[in-house]
Motif scaffolding. Structure first.
Motif, PDB file in Angstrom:
ATOM      1  N   THR A  22     -12.065  -1.427   5.415  1.00  0.00           N
ATOM      2  CA  THR A  22     -12.467  -0.255   4.628  1.00  0.00           C
ATOM      3  C   THR A  22     -13.980  -0.217   4.460  1.00  0.00           C
ATOM      4  O   THR A  22     -14.618   0.842   4.621  1.00  0.00           O
ATOM      5  CB  THR A  22     -11.788  -0.278   3.253  1.00  0.00           C
ATOM      6  N   GLN A  39      -4.028  11.340  -3.655  1.00  0.00           N
ATOM      7  CA  GLN A  39      -2.607  11.042  -3.790  1.00  0.00           C
ATOM      8  C   GLN A  39      -2.339  10.097  -4.960  1.00  0.00           C
ATOM      9  O   GLN A  39      -1.219  10.058  -5.481  1.00  0.00           O
ATOM     10  CB  GLN A  39      -2.085  10.424  -2.493  1.00  0.00           C
ATOM     11  N   ARG A  40      -3.371   9.345  -5.354  1.00  0.00           N
ATOM     12  CA  ARG A  40      -3.198   8.368  -6.443  1.00  0.00           C
ATOM     13  C   ARG A  40      -4.068   8.707  -7.663  1.00  0.00           C
ATOM     14  O   ARG A  40      -4.130   7.923  -8.607  1.00  0.00           O
ATOM     15  CB  ARG A  40      -3.543   6.968  -5.944  1.00  0.00           C
ATOM     16  N   VAL A  98      -8.769   2.684  -3.193  1.00  0.00           N
ATOM     17  CA  VAL A  98      -7.741   3.192  -2.284  1.00  0.00           C
ATOM     18  C   VAL A  98      -7.202   2.053  -1.425  1.00  0.00           C
ATOM     19  O   VAL A  98      -5.981   1.907  -1.241  1.00  0.00           O
ATOM     20  CB  VAL A  98      -8.313   4.315  -1.396  1.00  0.00           C
ATOM     21  N   SER A  99      -8.113   1.240  -0.899  1.00  0.00           N
ATOM     22  CA  SER A  99      -7.700   0.132  -0.039  1.00  0.00           C
ATOM     23  C   SER A  99      -6.811  -0.851  -0.788  1.00  0.00           C
ATOM     24  O   SER A  99      -5.756  -1.264  -0.287  1.00  0.00           O
ATOM     25  CB  SER A  99      -8.940  -0.584   0.508  1.00  0.00           C
ATOM     26  N   GLN A 141       0.734  -1.392  -2.641  1.00  0.00           N
ATOM     27  CA  GLN A 141       1.891  -0.484  -2.601  1.00  0.00           C
ATOM     28  C   GLN A 141       1.691   0.490  -1.431  1.00  0.00           C
ATOM     29  O   GLN A 141       1.204   1.600  -1.616  1.00  0.00           O
ATOM     30  CB  GLN A 141       2.008   0.273  -3.922  1.00  0.00           C
ATOM     31  N   PRO A 142       2.072   0.069  -0.220  1.00  0.00           N
ATOM     32  CA  PRO A 142       1.803   0.889   0.967  1.00  0.00           C
ATOM     33  C   PRO A 142       2.417   2.277   0.917  1.00  0.00           C
ATOM     34  O   PRO A 142       1.848   3.235   1.440  1.00  0.00           O
ATOM     35  CB  PRO A 142       2.401   0.062   2.110  1.00  0.00           C
ATOM     36  N   GLU A 143       3.586   2.414   0.298  1.00  0.00           N
ATOM     37  CA  GLU A 143       4.234   3.711   0.180  1.00  0.00           C
ATOM     38  C   GLU A 143       4.305   4.108  -1.294  1.00  0.00           C
ATOM     39  O   GLU A 143       4.742   3.326  -2.138  1.00  0.00           O
ATOM     40  CB  GLU A 143       5.641   3.672   0.778  1.00  0.00           C
ATOM     41  N   ILE A 144       3.847   5.313  -1.600  1.00  0.00           N
ATOM     42  CA  ILE A 144       3.890   5.794  -2.979  1.00  0.00           C
ATOM     43  C   ILE A 144       5.331   6.141  -3.332  1.00  0.00           C
ATOM     44  O   ILE A 144       5.968   6.950  -2.652  1.00  0.00           O
ATOM     45  CB  ILE A 144       2.989   7.030  -3.150  1.00  0.00           C
ATOM     46  N   ASP A 182      -3.342   0.749  -1.629  1.00  0.00           N
ATOM     47  CA  ASP A 182      -2.488   0.861  -0.445  1.00  0.00           C
ATOM     48  C   ASP A 182      -1.987  -0.504   0.014  1.00  0.00           C
ATOM     49  O   ASP A 182      -0.887  -0.615   0.567  1.00  0.00           O
ATOM     50  CB  ASP A 182      -3.249   1.535   0.697  1.00  0.00           C
ATOM     51  N   SER A 183      -2.791  -1.555  -0.197  1.00  0.00           N
ATOM     52  CA  SER A 183      -2.350  -2.900   0.182  1.00  0.00           C
ATOM     53  C   SER A 183      -1.253  -3.397  -0.747  1.00  0.00           C
ATOM     54  O   SER A 183      -0.320  -4.079  -0.317  1.00  0.00           O
ATOM     55  CB  SER A 183      -3.539  -3.869   0.152  1.00  0.00           C
ATOM     56  N   ARG A 223      -6.479  10.282   0.481  1.00  0.00           N
ATOM     57  CA  ARG A 223      -5.695   9.146  -0.015  1.00  0.00           C
ATOM     58  C   ARG A 223      -6.003   8.883  -1.488  1.00  0.00           C
ATOM     59  O   ARG A 223      -5.119   8.496  -2.255  1.00  0.00           O
ATOM     60  CB  ARG A 223      -5.978   7.907   0.835  1.00  0.00           C
TER      61      ARG A 223
END
Length: 303
Positions: free
Chosen positions: A227, A245-246, A117-118, A124-127, A121-122, A242
């Motif tokens: 994290t 979401q992925r 997850v970390s 691609q901060p926004e999906i 998100d690093s 989170r």
């Protein structure tokens, strides 16, 4: 390219500018004695940090290499580094790193998922929206980073070793409860051929052409350390939403390495994969079994 020519080409390249100082400054305030080490070549960054841990060297460190000759992933699978002929322009074709950190987690389960997850998100901060045309960074339980079309661009390998802290190093923690965790991350930065691979490769520059290995390293490491510090206090539960979401497996039929198949139903609060089979919902841990979306062969099967 012959061995001599490859060595000459490597020697002719200017040194890669790794952001070691910037990473150290971002981390050392929360992790005393943290260091960053970059080596031109090594068998495996995870193997090296585990060797050091067994020798009693359990300091917090980031180890980065520009070439890995015996990289490995989960279940001992090889992770091959790749060479680029334009390193002076684009940097290494792969990012290969391991982070070693003494921690005392509330629970170990779900740690590799939180790492995924970390990293996602690093990168691609926004999906992105489905219609945006930008490939979405997804997580394939338990430790792979994929892009659209079930193509893998990264993997995570988490290992632990016993750790006895020097007297007074961690005065608020019982020394015998500490463990030394080594988090290895390998990412394809530039395109690579997929011949012979069960899962076709993707790369960071598909997400954004500006990504380079040094830039990805700087983006990933400070949040990753936060994290690990967070999951040590809370466990995986705060990362569950989170991850969902992925989650690339949820709602899909998956094949298990024991021959069963079923529909992935997401993960529990401790990161266990839930799969609904003919026998009911099964809880799958990363130590139990390998999982592939239906249509992809399991390790050891023909493609």
């Amino acid at each position: 390219m012959s061995g001599d020519n490859a060595q000459n080409a490597s020697a002719a390249r200017p040194p890669i500018r790794w952001p070691s100082e910037a990473i150290w400054q971002a981390v050392v305030g929360s992790v005393p004695d943290f260091s960053v080490e970059v080596v031109p070549s090594i068998d495996s960054t995870n193997t090296e940090l585990m060797r050091r841990a067994r020798a009693g060297r359990c300091e917090p460190i980031l180890l980065v290499t520009e070439e890995q000759t015996a990289g490995r992933g989960r279940l001992g699978r090889p992770w091959q580094s790749q060479e680029t002929e334009h390193a002076e322009e684009q940097g290494p074709a792969s990012l290969m790193m391991s982070l070693g950190l003494p921690i005392r987690p509330k629970e170990w389960s779900g740690l590799s998922l939180a790492v995924g997850v970390s990293v996602a998100d690093s990168i691609q901060p926004e999906i992105p929206r489905e219609d945006s045309g930008v490939p979405r960074v997804g997580l394939k339980w338990p430790n792979d980073l994929w892009l659209s079309g079930d193509r893998k661009f990264g993997g995570i390998l988490v290992e632990t070793a016993s750790f006895v802290a020097p007297q007074g190093m961690y005065p608020t923690e019982p020394d015998n409860a500490l463990r030394y965790v080594v988090v290895g991350i390998g990412l394809n930065v530039l395109p690579r051929p997929g011949e012979g691979m069960t899962t076709q490769p993707a790369c960071l520059t598909e997400i954004d052409a500006r990504w380079t290995a040094p830039e990805a390293l700087l983006a990933i490491v400070p949040p990753l350390i936060r994290t690990l510090q967070t999951i040590a206090r809370t466990g995986f539960a705060p990362f569950k939403q989170r991850f969902e979401q992925r989650d690339l497996l949820r709602g899909r039929t998956v094949n298990l390495s024991n021959g069963e198949s079923g529909e992935a139903r997401g993960v529990s609060d401790d990161g266990t994969l839930l799969v609904e089979t003919a026998a009911g919902v099964q809880a799958i841990t990363s130590a139990d079994i390998s999982v592939r979306p239906a249509g992809q062969p399991l390790p050891g099967q023909s493609a």
